[in-house]
Design a protein around this motif. Structure first.
Motif, PDB file in Angstrom:
ATOM      1  N   ASN A  69       9.998 -39.276 -10.050  1.00 31.42           N
ATOM      2  CA  ASN A  69       8.977 -39.530  -8.945  1.00 31.42           C
ATOM      3  C   ASN A  69       8.641 -38.021  -8.335  1.00 31.42           C
ATOM      4  O   ASN A  69       7.880 -37.993  -7.355  1.00 31.42           O
ATOM      5  N   THR A  70       9.544 -37.041  -8.979  1.00 27.38           N
ATOM      6  CA  THR A  70       9.474 -35.623  -8.289  1.00 27.38           C
ATOM      7  C   THR A  70       8.514 -34.576  -8.860  1.00 27.38           C
ATOM      8  O   THR A  70       8.539 -34.724 -10.160  1.00 27.38           O
ATOM      9  N   VAL A  71       7.639 -33.902  -8.313  1.00 21.30           N
ATOM     10  CA  VAL A  71       6.767 -32.959  -8.872  1.00 21.30           C
ATOM     11  C   VAL A  71       7.646 -31.559  -8.604  1.00 21.30           C
ATOM     12  O   VAL A  71       7.779 -31.183  -7.374  1.00 21.30           O
ATOM     13  N   VAL A  72       7.632 -30.722  -9.613  1.00 25.26           N
ATOM     14  CA  VAL A  72       8.364 -29.426  -9.516  1.00 25.26           C
ATOM     15  C   VAL A  72       7.230 -28.391  -9.642  1.00 25.26           C
ATOM     16  O   VAL A  72       6.738 -28.639 -10.854  1.00 25.26           O
ATOM     17  N   TYR A  73       7.379 -27.673  -8.890  1.00 21.88           N
ATOM     18  CA  TYR A  73       6.498 -26.371  -9.276  1.00 21.88           C
ATOM     19  C   TYR A  73       7.063 -25.152  -9.650  1.00 21.88           C
ATOM     20  O   TYR A  73       8.387 -24.849  -9.096  1.00 21.88           O
ATOM     21  N   ALA A  74       6.724 -24.179 -10.334  1.00 21.61           N
ATOM     22  CA  ALA A  74       7.077 -22.983 -10.860  1.00 21.61           C
ATOM     23  C   ALA A  74       5.924 -22.057 -10.754  1.00 21.61           C
ATOM     24  O   ALA A  74       4.969 -22.587 -10.895  1.00 21.61           O
ATOM     25  N   LEU A  75       6.262 -20.766 -10.785  1.00 25.85           N
ATOM     26  CA  LEU A  75       5.394 -19.642 -11.373  1.00 25.85           C
ATOM     27  C   LEU A  75       5.014 -19.871 -12.690  1.00 25.85           C
ATOM     28  O   LEU A  75       5.726 -19.918 -13.440  1.00 25.85           O
ATOM     29  N   SER A  76       3.558 -19.543 -12.728  1.00 24.45           N
ATOM     30  CA  SER A  76       3.276 -19.536 -14.102  1.00 24.45           C
ATOM     31  C   SER A  76       3.680 -18.670 -15.186  1.00 24.45           C
ATOM     32  O   SER A  76       3.785 -18.658 -16.164  1.00 24.45           O
ATOM     33  N   THR A  77       3.992 -17.371 -14.326  1.00 25.10           N
ATOM     34  CA  THR A  77       4.302 -16.226 -15.298  1.00 25.10           C
ATOM     35  C   THR A  77       4.977 -15.300 -14.005  1.00 25.10           C
ATOM     36  O   THR A  77       4.814 -15.377 -13.039  1.00 25.10           O
ATOM     37  N   PRO A  78       5.976 -14.470 -14.732  1.00 22.00           N
ATOM     38  CA  PRO A  78       6.865 -13.580 -14.152  1.00 22.00           C
ATOM     39  C   PRO A  78       5.771 -12.505 -13.407  1.00 22.00           C
ATOM     40  O   PRO A  78       6.502 -11.881 -12.458  1.00 22.00           O
ATOM     41  N   ASP A  79       4.921 -12.101 -14.002  1.00 19.76           N
ATOM     42  CA  ASP A  79       3.941 -11.297 -13.424  1.00 19.76           C
ATOM     43  C   ASP A  79       3.729 -11.735 -11.956  1.00 19.76           C
ATOM     44  O   ASP A  79       3.303 -10.685 -11.138  1.00 19.76           O
ATOM     45  N   VAL A  80       3.439 -12.951 -11.580  1.00 20.55           N
ATOM     46  CA  VAL A  80       3.219 -13.190 -10.119  1.00 20.55           C
ATOM     47  C   VAL A  80       4.166 -12.909  -9.023  1.00 20.55           C
ATOM     48  O   VAL A  80       4.088 -12.123  -8.159  1.00 20.55           O
ATOM     49  N   ALA A  81       5.623 -12.774  -9.623  1.00 18.57           N
ATOM     50  CA  ALA A  81       6.621 -12.463  -8.780  1.00 18.57           C
ATOM     51  C   ALA A  81       6.387 -10.728  -8.895  1.00 18.57           C
ATOM     52  O   ALA A  81       6.941 -10.325  -7.798  1.00 18.57           O
ATOM     53  N   GLU A  82       6.142 -10.143  -9.870  1.00 15.40           N
ATOM     54  CA  GLU A  82       6.039  -8.784  -9.954  1.00 15.40           C
ATOM     55  C   GLU A  82       4.987  -8.276  -8.860  1.00 15.40           C
ATOM     56  O   GLU A  82       4.975  -7.277  -8.130  1.00 15.40           O
ATOM     57  N   LEU A  83       3.964  -8.917  -8.881  1.00 14.31           N
ATOM     58  CA  LEU A  83       2.606  -8.618  -8.149  1.00 14.31           C
ATOM     59  C   LEU A  83       3.395  -8.943  -6.624  1.00 14.31           C
ATOM     60  O   LEU A  83       2.893  -7.822  -5.778  1.00 14.31           O
ATOM     61  N   LEU A  84       4.066  -9.814  -6.098  1.00 13.76           N
ATOM     62  CA  LEU A  84       4.608  -9.897  -4.721  1.00 13.76           C
ATOM     63  C   LEU A  84       5.645  -8.802  -4.630  1.00 13.76           C
ATOM     64  O   LEU A  84       5.383  -8.195  -3.432  1.00 13.76           O
ATOM     65  N   ARG A  85       6.277  -8.282  -5.586  1.00 14.89           N
ATOM     66  CA  ARG A  85       7.183  -7.299  -5.139  1.00 14.89           C
ATOM     67  C   ARG A  85       6.526  -5.811  -5.000  1.00 14.89           C
ATOM     68  O   ARG A  85       6.801  -5.177  -4.079  1.00 14.89           O
ATOM     69  N   ALA A  86       5.467  -5.843  -5.726  1.00 16.82           N
ATOM     70  CA  ALA A  86       4.497  -4.673  -5.719  1.00 16.82           C
ATOM     71  C   ALA A  86       3.889  -4.637  -4.199  1.00 16.82           C
ATOM     72  O   ALA A  86       3.848  -3.616  -3.815  1.00 16.82           O
ATOM     73  N   ALA A  87       3.367  -5.584  -3.790  1.00 12.67           N
ATOM     74  CA  ALA A  87       2.853  -5.796  -2.431  1.00 12.67           C
ATOM     75  C   ALA A  87       3.967  -5.361  -1.445  1.00 12.67           C
ATOM     76  O   ALA A  87       3.656  -4.833  -0.400  1.00 12.67           O
ATOM     77  N   ARG A  88       4.976  -5.725  -1.580  1.00 11.33           N
ATOM     78  CA  ARG A  88       6.166  -5.554  -0.781  1.00 11.33           C
ATOM     79  C   ARG A  88       6.490  -3.903  -0.594  1.00 11.33           C
ATOM     80  O   ARG A  88       6.617  -3.405   0.266  1.00 11.33           O
ATOM     81  N   ARG A  89       6.487  -3.319  -1.980  1.00  9.55           N
ATOM     82  CA  ARG A  89       6.537  -2.009  -1.757  1.00  9.55           C
ATOM     83  C   ARG A  89       5.477  -0.963  -1.246  1.00  9.55           C
ATOM     84  O   ARG A  89       5.653  -0.216  -0.560  1.00  9.55           O
ATOM     85  N   ILE A  90       4.234  -1.535  -1.256  1.00  8.88           N
ATOM     86  CA  ILE A  90       3.312  -0.966  -0.748  1.00  8.88           C
ATOM     87  C   ILE A  90       3.160  -1.221   0.704  1.00  8.88           C
ATOM     88  O   ILE A  90       3.028  -0.289   1.449  1.00  8.88           O
TER      89      ILE A  90
END
Length: 115
Positions: A69-90
Motif C-alpha cells: 500500500n506504500t508508494v516509495v520515491y527515489a531519484l531517477s539518477t545520481p545526476d540529480v543529487a550532483e546537480l543539487l550539490r553543484a547548486a549548493r557550491r555555487i
C-alpha cells in the motif's frame, strides 16, 4: 520541430523552481523514501506533496514504485543529487563573495588625503 536546447533547459529549471520540489529532491538524496516519510519531513499538505511529486515524476527526476500500500520515491539518477550539490557550491561561493563585500562595507571609511 524539435524544442531548442536552451528552451528545454529553461523548462527543466522551471521544474526545479519550487521550494517543495527542491526539498523533496534533497530528502531523496539519502535514498528512497515512502510518501509518509516525505510528508512527515515537509510542512505541506498531502495534496500539495502529491502535486509536487507528480511534477517531478513527469520531468523524470524521480521514480515511484509501489510496495504493498506504500508508494516509495527515489531519484531517477545520481545526476540529480550532483546537480543539487553543484547548486549548493555555487550558492556558497555567492554568499562568501557577498560576505566579503559586506565586511569591506562595514569597515570605517578612511579619510582621503588631498594630492
Amino acid at each position: 520541430m524539435p524544442v531548442p536546447l536552451y528552451q528545454a533547459k529553461a523548462e527543466f529549471f522551471r521544474t526545479l523552481g519550487h521550494p517543495a520540489r527542491i526539498r523533496v529532491l534533497e530528502l531523496l538524496q539519502d535514498g528512497p523514501r515512502p510518501v509518509r516519510e516525505l510528508l512527515a519531513s515537509l510542512e505541506i499538505e498531502a495534496s500539495s506533496l502529491s502535486q509536487q511529486l507528480g511534477v517531478l515524476r513527469r520531468a523524470q527526476l524521480v521514480t515511484a514504485t509501489r510496495e504493498g500500500n506504500t508508494v516509495v520515491y527515489a531519484l531517477s539518477t545520481p545526476d540529480v543529487a550532483e546537480l543539487l550539490r553543484a547548486a549548493r557550491r555555487i550558492l556558497t561561493e555567492m554568499i562568501t563573495d557577498q560576505g566579503e563585500l559586506l565586511a569591506q562595507l562595514r569597515q570605517p571609511a578612511t579619510p582621503r588625503t588631498a594630492p
